[in-house]
Design an enzyme around this catalytic site. Structure first.
Site, PDB file in Angstrom:
ATOM      1  N   GLY A 115       0.793  -1.215   0.000  1.00  0.00           N
ATOM      2  CA  GLY A 115       0.000   0.000   0.000  1.00  0.00           C
ATOM      3  C   GLY A 115       0.826   1.266   0.000  1.00  0.00           C
ATOM      4  O   GLY A 115       1.951   1.308  -0.506  1.00  0.00           O
TER       5      GLY A 115
ATOM      6  N   LEU B  60      -4.278  -5.633  -4.539  1.00  0.00           N
ATOM      7  CA  LEU B  60      -3.248  -4.596  -4.486  1.00  0.00           C
ATOM      8  C   LEU B  60      -1.912  -5.149  -4.005  1.00  0.00           C
ATOM      9  O   LEU B  60      -1.827  -5.740  -2.929  1.00  0.00           O
ATOM     10  CB  LEU B  60      -3.699  -3.453  -3.571  1.00  0.00           C
ATOM     11  CG  LEU B  60      -2.741  -2.260  -3.444  1.00  0.00           C
ATOM     12  CD1 LEU B  60      -2.588  -1.550  -4.778  1.00  0.00           C
ATOM     13  CD2 LEU B  60      -3.228  -1.290  -2.371  1.00  0.00           C
ATOM     14  N   ASP B  61      -0.877  -4.957  -4.835  1.00  0.00           N
ATOM     15  CA  ASP B  61       0.506  -5.325  -4.499  1.00  0.00           C
ATOM     16  C   ASP B  61       0.663  -6.820  -4.208  1.00  0.00           C
ATOM     17  O   ASP B  61       1.549  -7.226  -3.446  1.00  0.00           O
ATOM     18  CB  ASP B  61       1.016  -4.516  -3.299  1.00  0.00           C
ATOM     19  CG  ASP B  61       1.108  -3.028  -3.592  1.00  0.00           C
ATOM     20  OD1 ASP B  61       1.295  -2.674  -4.771  1.00  0.00           O
ATOM     21  OD2 ASP B  61       0.978  -2.221  -2.647  1.00  0.00           O
ATOM     22  N   GLU B  62      -0.165  -7.657  -4.820  1.00  0.00           N
ATOM     23  CA  GLU B  62      -0.080  -9.091  -4.579  1.00  0.00           C
ATOM     24  C   GLU B  62       0.102  -9.898  -5.861  1.00  0.00           C
ATOM     25  O   GLU B  62       0.003 -11.125  -5.845  1.00  0.00           O
ATOM     26  CB  GLU B  62      -1.328  -9.582  -3.823  1.00  0.00           C
ATOM     27  CG  GLU B  62      -1.394  -9.071  -2.399  1.00  0.00           C
ATOM     28  CD  GLU B  62      -2.463  -9.759  -1.573  1.00  0.00           C
ATOM     29  OE1 GLU B  62      -3.042 -10.750  -2.063  1.00  0.00           O
ATOM     30  OE2 GLU B  62      -2.705  -9.321  -0.442  1.00  0.00           O
TER      31      GLU B  62
END
Length: 283
Positions: free
Chosen positions: A200, A226-228
């Site tokens: 994040g 998100l960001d995965e």
């Protein structure tokens, strides 16, 4: 006779004889293997392979049609690419320009096999940088009220340019689930943290709060989570108790640029194969 160079990538359930079958398929078409790499993931039972070859059959449409017939009994997912074709690319950026500047320089000096077609930004900061490289610059402001319209315009540009790759070079807007799905497998993001730590916003602030001794950067494929997305490349820089948030941020910029450049290079050379939530990379 002139030979066309191709790159073949494939994945399928593992079984005996796949390499022999692929080699035979290419030989029957006058193919000469110049480079080959393979990997058997025992955890999933999947087989991955990347082959660069030169072939007398210069019509890629005909070769793809024959490859599709060959691949069916193996349940193969295949990709066939002209080896000398630069990858059509759109770069998206906000107000941090170090990754954008690095990619443009590497591309212009022949270090990245890209064809950068456009730069898209929600700010005007880098229109002069884009102009200096003779790359079209599209300013598309984004707000909560205009997000859907802005993303529709972004996708219109991506599609119009025939982009095979979209690079989020510190583009600081979260893409909608719908746009993430439409860009699946062809959008790379650089996150200024060693994921899965500090996801994040403001990861350097989070890292400073925790007193980390290593800061990092992660290039990954974009997904709705998100960001995965599947990780392509990571690297770190060492820190200590004396470093401020500003110090960590400055140190991290170099790491971000290098990590993103490596990920973009490997993707544009068709060296990255997705393996569920992971990647197989033939360097």
């Amino acid at each position: 006779m002139n030979h066309q160079a191709y790159i073949l990538t494939l994945s399928c359930p593992d079984r005996p004889g796949i390499v022999h079958a692929v080699s035979g398929f290419l030989l029957e078409r006058g193919g000469n293997i110049e480079e080959a790499a393979q990997y058997n993931d025992r955890a999933t039972g999947l087989f991955f392979m990347r082959v660069r070859f030169a072939c007398e059959l210069s019509d890629p449409l005909e070769l793809r049609a024959q490859l599709q017939v060959f691949a069916e009994p193996f349940q193969m997912r295949c990709g066939l690419h002209a080896a000398d074709a630069p990858m059509r690319t759109v770069i998206m950026v906000s107000r941090e320009g170090h990754c954008l500047n690095d990619l443009l320089f590497r591309w212009k000096t022949g270090l990245l096999p890209l064809d950068i077609r456009a730069i898209v930004s929600n700010h005007r900061d880098f229109y002069q940088l884009a102009a200096s490289y003779n790359v079209p610059f599209h300013h598309i402001p984004v707000s909560a009220a205009t997000k859907a319209q802005a993303e529709a315009r972004q996708l219109e540009i991506i599609d119009a340019e025939g982009a095979e790759l979209v690079v989020l070079a510190r583009y600081m807007q979260v893409l909608s689930d719908d746009l993430c799905r439409k860009l699946e497998g062809r959008a790379i993001n650089i996150h200024h943290s060693f994921l899965p730590s500090f996801k994040g916003a403001k990861p350097y602030y989070q890292a400073h709060e925790r007193g980390v001794k290593l800061i990092g950067a992660t290039a990954h494929y974009v997904t709705a989570a998100l960001d995965e997305g599947p990780i392509i490349e990571q690297d770190v820089a060492r820190a200590d108790h004396s470093k401020t948030v500003e110090d960590l941020t400055a140190m991290g910029r170099d790491t971000e640029s290098q990590v993103l450049a490596r990920a973009v290079k490997w993707h544009s050379e068709h060296r990255v194969l997705q393996n569920g939530h992971k990647t197989v990379i033939f360097k």
